[in-house]
Design a protein around this motif. Structure first.
Motif, short mmCIF file in Angstrom:
data_model
loop_
_atom_site.label_atom_id
_atom_site.label_comp_id
_atom_site.label_asym_id
_atom_site.label_seq_id
_atom_site.Cartn_x
_atom_site.Cartn_y
_atom_site.Cartn_z
N SER A 132 0.86 -1.19 0.00
CA SER A 132 0.00 0.00 0.00
C SER A 132 0.89 1.23 0.00
O SER A 132 2.10 1.16 0.24
CB SER A 132 -0.92 0.02 1.23
OG SER A 132 -0.14 0.18 2.41
N SER A 134 1.11 3.57 2.17
CA SER A 134 1.70 3.86 3.48
C SER A 134 3.03 3.12 3.66
O SER A 134 3.91 3.57 4.42
CB SER A 134 0.73 3.48 4.60
OG SER A 134 0.41 2.09 4.53
N ASP A 135 3.22 2.02 2.94
CA ASP A 135 4.47 1.25 3.05
C ASP A 135 5.65 1.98 2.40
O ASP A 135 6.80 1.57 2.57
CB ASP A 135 4.32 -0.12 2.39
CG ASP A 135 3.31 -1.00 3.12
OD1 ASP A 135 3.11 -0.78 4.32
OD2 ASP A 135 2.71 -1.89 2.45
N ALA A 137 6.57 5.01 3.10
CA ALA A 137 7.16 5.93 4.08
C ALA A 137 8.56 5.47 4.45
O ALA A 137 8.80 4.29 4.75
CB ALA A 137 6.27 6.02 5.32
N TYR A 161 -1.51 11.37 -0.58
CA TYR A 161 -1.37 10.36 0.48
C TYR A 161 -0.58 10.90 1.68
O TYR A 161 -0.22 10.11 2.57
CB TYR A 161 -0.68 9.12 -0.09
CG TYR A 161 -1.56 8.30 -1.00
CD1 TYR A 161 -2.48 7.40 -0.46
CD2 TYR A 161 -1.48 8.43 -2.38
CE1 TYR A 161 -3.30 6.64 -1.29
CE2 TYR A 161 -2.30 7.67 -3.21
CZ TYR A 161 -3.21 6.79 -2.67
OH TYR A 161 -4.03 6.03 -3.49
N ASN A 162 -0.32 12.21 1.70
CA ASN A 162 0.44 12.85 2.81
C ASN A 162 1.81 12.21 3.00
O ASN A 162 2.30 12.07 4.13
CB ASN A 162 -0.36 12.78 4.12
CG ASN A 162 -1.67 13.55 4.05
OD1 ASN A 162 -1.70 14.67 3.54
ND2 ASN A 162 -2.73 12.96 4.54
N LEU A 163 2.45 11.86 1.91
CA LEU A 163 3.77 11.21 1.98
C LEU A 163 4.88 12.06 1.37
O LEU A 163 6.01 11.60 1.26
CB LEU A 163 3.73 9.85 1.26
CG LEU A 163 2.95 8.73 1.95
CD1 LEU A 163 2.88 7.52 1.03
CD2 LEU A 163 3.60 8.34 3.27
N GLU A 166 7.70 12.31 3.54
CA GLU A 166 8.03 11.04 4.23
C GLU A 166 8.89 10.10 3.39
O GLU A 166 9.31 9.05 3.88
CB GLU A 166 6.73 10.32 4.62
CG GLU A 166 5.79 11.13 5.49
CD GLU A 166 6.42 11.46 6.84
OE1 GLU A 166 7.14 10.59 7.39
OE2 GLU A 166 6.20 12.59 7.33
#
Length: 435
Positions: A132, A134-135, A137, A161-163, A166
């Motif tokens: 996904s 989030s992975d 980051a 995705y707010n990354l 990150e």
């Protein structure tokens, strides 16, 4: 008084037409559709779809124009737009939404640039697979060169995705995924056409997978994105299922003041040449027309006009409109030539009248001299000579003074009357002297 005023009006009008002629020729020369001596097309890095399409367009333009057309490799959309505005290139391919189109005009949408999020299936470093967003980051992600449309799309997706803060952004080409023994790069966000040869090279290895996106959300959030689905097995064995994502349009653009001739040649090269044989995902003319993007070049609107493009009347009117300054200049030139010819004829006529009036005055003076000389002469032989002289003067005048304006002059009538009276008088004296 009437003749000088008329001449002044004619002179003024002739000067006016001369100025119109010069002005029309200048406008036509400046605004006539022209082509660069060498057509330069800004694309992107070698091996990408922009570059390959640019090469085919250049080949078609060379065939149609007989001029050199050259592909210029760049970092992508931003550099293309800058070079185009600066006059360093004549045509560019850019990704919609990645650059400002200020000062530019769209020739046509070319194909869909699809966002592909490429991840490793089984990392060798023991890290968990990326399943996904989030992975991602804390990982290194290839997003394309600075100034490219690919990088702009990647940052839009990461921002969603707010990354964005990150991940580590890498500006290398995504084919570095194949040359990365340490697997430094965990993923790549690649925005390109699905026919990109480098993309196929990476995915057909079977070592990578594609992450699905929140496509509907991205479609609503970003105007330049539209929902798109990557079909399964497009690059066997990848993907194993249909992948929802988004796409932006690749656009062919020129400067706003680009000639209509160049734009028409580009459209013919794209839609009527062999380009669709090489790129199956190229927009058809109907698809390109339906997209109707902003800042479309006026020539493109005419090109896609289903009624006007093939109408003979439209073609004729369009040709007349394009050459109206030249036609107006031609009309002015014809008038000036006619006016010049008329003036020459008028001056020649005035010269003839003046010359013949001078002769008429001479003939009048000669008849007066004969009339004075015959007054005291009563010798029939001498009178006969006077009669012959008057008759000869009259015949010369009738044969040489032929201008119609002079024939209608009062002085000519007086001369003829003078000759007639003198001949009658001398004939009467000859009769009386022979009795």
């Amino acid at each position: 008084m009437q003749r000088p005023i008329s001449r002044i009006v004619r002179n003024w009008f002739a000067w006016l037409m001369a100025m119109v002629l010069v002005g029309s020729l200048a406008v036509w020369f400046i605004t006539r559709p022209t082509l660069p001596s060498r057509i330069l097309i800004g694309t992107a890095v070698r091996g990408g779809q922009y570059h390959e399409e640019g090469l085919r367009i250049a080949e078609a333009l060379e065939r149609r124009t007989g001029r050199d057309a050259e592909v210029v490799e760049t970092s992508g959309s931003e550099e293309n737009a800058e070079k185009l505005r600066g006059g360093e290139i004549d045509v560019a391919i850019v990704q919609a939404g990645s650059v400002s189109l200020q000062g530019l005009a769209i020739v046509t949408p070319l194909h869909r640039d699809v966002v592909h999020v490429i991840v490793r299936k089984a990392p060798d470093d023991g890290s968990p697979p990326i399943r996904s967003f989030s992975d991602l980051a804390g990982r290194d992600v290839i997003v394309g060169k600075q100034g490219s449309g690919m990088r702009r799309s990647a940052t839009d997706v990461l921002e969603h995705y707010n990354l964005l803060g990150e991940v580590t952004l890498s500006g290398t080409h995504f084919t570095e995924l194949l040359k990365d023994p340490d697997q430094k790069h965990a993923a790549a966000i690649v925005t390109t056409g699905v026919e990109n040869g480098d993309l196929r090279l990476v995915l057909e290895t079977g070592d990578f997978d594609l992450l699905p996106l929140d496509a509907l959300a991205l479609d609503k959030r970003y105007r330049h994105f539209e929902y798109y689905e990557i079909p399964s097995q497009l690059w066997p064995p990848v993907p194993t299922r249909t992948v929802p994502t988004v796409a932006a349009s690749a656009l062919v653009v020129v400067r706003e003041n680009a000639s209509s001739r160049l734009v028409n040649l580009l459209l013919d090269s794209i839609f009527e040449d062999s380009l669709p044989e090489y790129f199956s995902t190229l927009f058809s003319p109907q698809e390109a027309r339906s997209l109707t993007p902003a800042r479309l070049h006026p020539m493109t609107r005419k090109y896609h006009d289903p009624f006007g493009r093939y109408g003979v009347l439209h073609t004729v009117l369009e040709g007349l409109a394009a050459g109206k300054e030249l036609l107006f200049a031609l009309g002015a030139a014809i008038y000036l030539v006619w006016d010049r010819w008329r003036r020459i004829k008028e001056r020649e006529s005035q010269r003839q009248i003046k010359e013949q009036k001078s002769r008429l005055d001479t003939y009048l003076e000669q008849t007066l001299e004969i009339e004075r000389a015959q007054m005291d002469v009563f010798d029939p032989t001498q009178l006969q000579r006077f009669l012959d002289d008057v008759t000869d003067i009259k015949l010369k005048a009738l044969s040489r003074l032929t201008h119609e304006d002079l024939r209608g002059d009062r002085t000519f009538a007086i001369f003829l009357m003078q000759c007639a009276n003198l001949i009658s008088k001398i004939q009467l004296k000859i009769i009386n002297c022979t009795k």
